[in-house]
Scaffold this motif. Structure first.
Motif, PDB file in Angstrom:
ATOM      1  N   HIS A   1      -1.527  -8.663  -6.259  1.00  0.00           N
ATOM      2  CA  HIS A   1      -0.716  -9.396  -5.292  1.00  0.00           C
ATOM      3  C   HIS A   1      -1.316  -9.279  -3.911  1.00  0.00           C
ATOM      4  O   HIS A   1      -0.612  -9.321  -2.922  1.00  0.00           O
ATOM      5  CB  HIS A   1       0.709  -8.830  -5.260  1.00  0.00           C
ATOM      6  N   THR A   2      -2.614  -9.079  -3.853  1.00  0.00           N
ATOM      7  CA  THR A   2      -3.262  -8.936  -2.559  1.00  0.00           C
ATOM      8  C   THR A   2      -2.970 -10.186  -1.746  1.00  0.00           C
ATOM      9  O   THR A   2      -3.189 -11.300  -2.198  1.00  0.00           O
ATOM     10  CB  THR A   2      -4.783  -8.738  -2.718  1.00  0.00           C
ATOM     11  N   HIS A   3      -2.476  -9.967  -0.568  1.00  0.00           N
ATOM     12  CA  HIS A   3      -2.014 -11.077   0.268  1.00  0.00           C
ATOM     13  C   HIS A   3      -3.172 -11.633   1.083  1.00  0.00           C
ATOM     14  O   HIS A   3      -3.509 -11.106   2.132  1.00  0.00           O
ATOM     15  CB  HIS A   3      -0.893 -10.592   1.179  1.00  0.00           C
ATOM     16  N   LEU A   4      -3.751 -12.711   0.590  1.00  0.00           N
ATOM     17  CA  LEU A   4      -4.840 -13.333   1.330  1.00  0.00           C
ATOM     18  C   LEU A   4      -4.317 -14.081   2.533  1.00  0.00           C
ATOM     19  O   LEU A   4      -4.962 -14.163   3.555  1.00  0.00           O
ATOM     20  CB  LEU A   4      -5.618 -14.272   0.408  1.00  0.00           C
ATOM     21  N   GLN A   5      -3.106 -14.648   2.401  1.00  0.00           N
ATOM     22  CA  GLN A   5      -2.486 -15.297   3.526  1.00  0.00           C
ATOM     23  C   GLN A   5      -1.624 -14.253   4.213  1.00  0.00           C
ATOM     24  O   GLN A   5      -0.573 -13.869   3.713  1.00  0.00           O
ATOM     25  CB  GLN A   5      -1.619 -16.475   3.057  1.00  0.00           C
ATOM     26  N   LEU A   6      -2.065 -13.764   5.330  1.00  0.00           N
ATOM     27  CA  LEU A   6      -1.367 -12.692   6.008  1.00  0.00           C
ATOM     28  C   LEU A   6      -0.173 -13.218   6.761  1.00  0.00           C
ATOM     29  O   LEU A   6      -0.202 -14.293   7.360  1.00  0.00           O
ATOM     30  CB  LEU A   6      -2.317 -11.967   6.959  1.00  0.00           C
TER      31      LEU A   6
ATOM     32  N   LEU B   1       5.699  -3.690   8.774  1.00  0.00           N
ATOM     33  CA  LEU B   1       5.394  -4.274   7.462  1.00  0.00           C
ATOM     34  C   LEU B   1       4.191  -5.202   7.551  1.00  0.00           C
ATOM     35  O   LEU B   1       3.335  -5.222   6.655  1.00  0.00           O
ATOM     36  CB  LEU B   1       6.600  -5.039   6.911  1.00  0.00           C
ATOM     37  N   HIS B   2       4.119  -5.964   8.628  1.00  0.00           N
ATOM     38  CA  HIS B   2       2.972  -6.852   8.826  1.00  0.00           C
ATOM     39  C   HIS B   2       1.689  -6.031   8.919  1.00  0.00           C
ATOM     40  O   HIS B   2       0.665  -6.379   8.325  1.00  0.00           O
ATOM     41  CB  HIS B   2       3.152  -7.696  10.079  1.00  0.00           C
ATOM     42  N   SER B   3       1.725  -4.930   9.652  1.00  0.00           N
ATOM     43  CA  SER B   3       0.541  -4.073   9.779  1.00  0.00           C
ATOM     44  C   SER B   3       0.153  -3.454   8.443  1.00  0.00           C
ATOM     45  O   SER B   3      -1.033  -3.393   8.097  1.00  0.00           O
ATOM     46  CB  SER B   3       0.797  -2.960  10.800  1.00  0.00           C
ATOM     47  N   ILE B   4       1.138  -3.007   7.672  1.00  0.00           N
ATOM     48  CA  ILE B   4       0.854  -2.469   6.335  1.00  0.00           C
ATOM     49  C   ILE B   4       0.238  -3.548   5.465  1.00  0.00           C
ATOM     50  O   ILE B   4      -0.739  -3.307   4.756  1.00  0.00           O
ATOM     51  CB  ILE B   4       2.140  -1.895   5.708  1.00  0.00           C
ATOM     52  N   ASN B   5       0.784  -4.751   5.525  1.00  0.00           N
ATOM     53  CA  ASN B   5       0.259  -5.869   4.742  1.00  0.00           C
ATOM     54  C   ASN B   5      -1.195  -6.151   5.102  1.00  0.00           C
ATOM     55  O   ASN B   5      -2.048  -6.328   4.232  1.00  0.00           O
ATOM     56  CB  ASN B   5       1.124  -7.111   4.979  1.00  0.00           C
ATOM     57  N   THR B   6      -1.489  -6.177   6.394  1.00  0.00           N
ATOM     58  CA  THR B   6      -2.847  -6.451   6.855  1.00  0.00           C
ATOM     59  C   THR B   6      -3.814  -5.364   6.395  1.00  0.00           C
ATOM     60  O   THR B   6      -4.899  -5.655   5.891  1.00  0.00           O
ATOM     61  CB  THR B   6      -2.874  -6.559   8.394  1.00  0.00           C
ATOM     62  N   ARG B   7      -3.426  -4.116   6.543  1.00  0.00           N
ATOM     63  CA  ARG B   7      -4.302  -3.007   6.150  1.00  0.00           C
ATOM     64  C   ARG B   7      -4.513  -2.962   4.641  1.00  0.00           C
ATOM     65  O   ARG B   7      -5.621  -2.668   4.181  1.00  0.00           O
ATOM     66  CB  ARG B   7      -3.744  -1.695   6.687  1.00  0.00           C
TER      67      ARG B   7
ATOM     68  N   ALA C   1      -4.383  -5.616   2.639  1.00  0.00           N
ATOM     69  CA  ALA C   1      -5.225  -6.766   2.312  1.00  0.00           C
ATOM     70  C   ALA C   1      -6.688  -6.482   2.618  1.00  0.00           C
ATOM     71  O   ALA C   1      -7.570  -6.811   1.826  1.00  0.00           O
ATOM     72  CB  ALA C   1      -4.750  -8.002   3.078  1.00  0.00           C
ATOM     73  N   ARG C   2      -6.957  -5.863   3.752  1.00  0.00           N
ATOM     74  CA  ARG C   2      -8.338  -5.550   4.131  1.00  0.00           C
ATOM     75  C   ARG C   2      -8.991  -4.570   3.167  1.00  0.00           C
ATOM     76  O   ARG C   2     -10.193  -4.607   2.957  1.00  0.00           O
ATOM     77  CB  ARG C   2      -8.381  -4.982   5.543  1.00  0.00           C
ATOM     78  N   ARG C   3      -8.196  -3.667   2.610  1.00  0.00           N
ATOM     79  CA  ARG C   3      -8.729  -2.648   1.697  1.00  0.00           C
ATOM     80  C   ARG C   3      -8.615  -3.042   0.221  1.00  0.00           C
ATOM     81  O   ARG C   3      -9.016  -2.272  -0.645  1.00  0.00           O
ATOM     82  CB  ARG C   3      -7.996  -1.328   1.901  1.00  0.00           C
ATOM     83  N   GLY C   4      -8.029  -4.194  -0.059  1.00  0.00           N
ATOM     84  CA  GLY C   4      -7.854  -4.626  -1.439  1.00  0.00           C
ATOM     85  C   GLY C   4      -6.794  -3.826  -2.181  1.00  0.00           C
ATOM     86  O   GLY C   4      -6.840  -3.697  -3.398  1.00  0.00           O
ATOM     87  N   ILE C   5      -5.817  -3.315  -1.458  1.00  0.00           N
ATOM     88  CA  ILE C   5      -4.739  -2.533  -2.053  1.00  0.00           C
ATOM     89  C   ILE C   5      -3.569  -3.463  -2.341  1.00  0.00           C
ATOM     90  O   ILE C   5      -3.093  -4.187  -1.467  1.00  0.00           O
ATOM     91  CB  ILE C   5      -4.308  -1.387  -1.114  1.00  0.00           C
ATOM     92  N   ASP C   6      -3.122  -3.436  -3.580  1.00  0.00           N
ATOM     93  CA  ASP C   6      -1.989  -4.239  -4.008  1.00  0.00           C
ATOM     94  C   ASP C   6      -0.714  -3.482  -3.662  1.00  0.00           C
ATOM     95  O   ASP C   6      -0.630  -2.282  -3.913  1.00  0.00           O
ATOM     96  CB  ASP C   6      -2.108  -4.457  -5.514  1.00  0.00           C
TER      97      ASP C   6
END
Length: 147
Positions: A136-141, A83-89, A91-96
């Motif tokens: 909801h793009t997670h800027l704080q990872l 889930l952390h990896s999905i969140n990071t990827r 966020a980097r791509r601007g995918i909500d």
């Protein structure tokens, strides 16, 4: 006075499915910009990489992701790292994206994500509504799970 609204049903096109030793992953296009990925069965060290790869293949084609893990019978802490990896990827791509956790996932999130850094919803309809309300793009990872 009553007000009635109508909306077109969501598209139900199946994009594909992958079976692992412990689970099944399915994707369905909800709209031209939103994809639903659902997992059934178990997520553990043996197949969390397959889930990540499955989601990764779809990220380039959509702006929004609903990840439905509500029907899992088991969710290991390795799944939190996924889930952390999905969140990071995302966020980097601007995918909500929004997570729909079931009891097994919620248990791990209570331990591994006490700050509730992932956006969650109780069901798919609520997740789609949350995505419609705004980014909801997670800027704080979220921090990765320490090994």
């Amino acid at each position: 006075m009553s007000v009635a609204t109508s909306a077109a049903p969501l598209a139900a096109t199946r994009l594909g499915r992958d079976r692992t030793d412990h689970g099944l992953f399915r994707a369905r296009e909800l709209s031209a910009t939103t994809v639903l990925v659902a997992a059934v069965g178990e997520i553990d060290a043996a197949n969390c990489g397959e889930l990540l790869s499955y989601v990764e293949k779809l990220l380039g084609d959509y702006d929004q992701l609903v990840l439905d893990l509500s029907r899992l019978s088991f969710f290991a802490t390795d799944g939190y790292s996924t889930l952390h990896s999905i969140n990071t990827r995302c966020a980097r791509r601007g995918i909500d994206w929004v997570l729909v956790p079931g009891p097994e996932v919620a248990r791990v999130l209570r331990v591994c994500d006490p700050e509730e850094l992932f956006t969650t919803a109780g069901n798919i309809v609520s997740a789609v509504a949350a995505l419609a309300r705004g980014p909801h793009t997670h800027l704080q990872l979220a921090p990765p799970l320490a090994k």
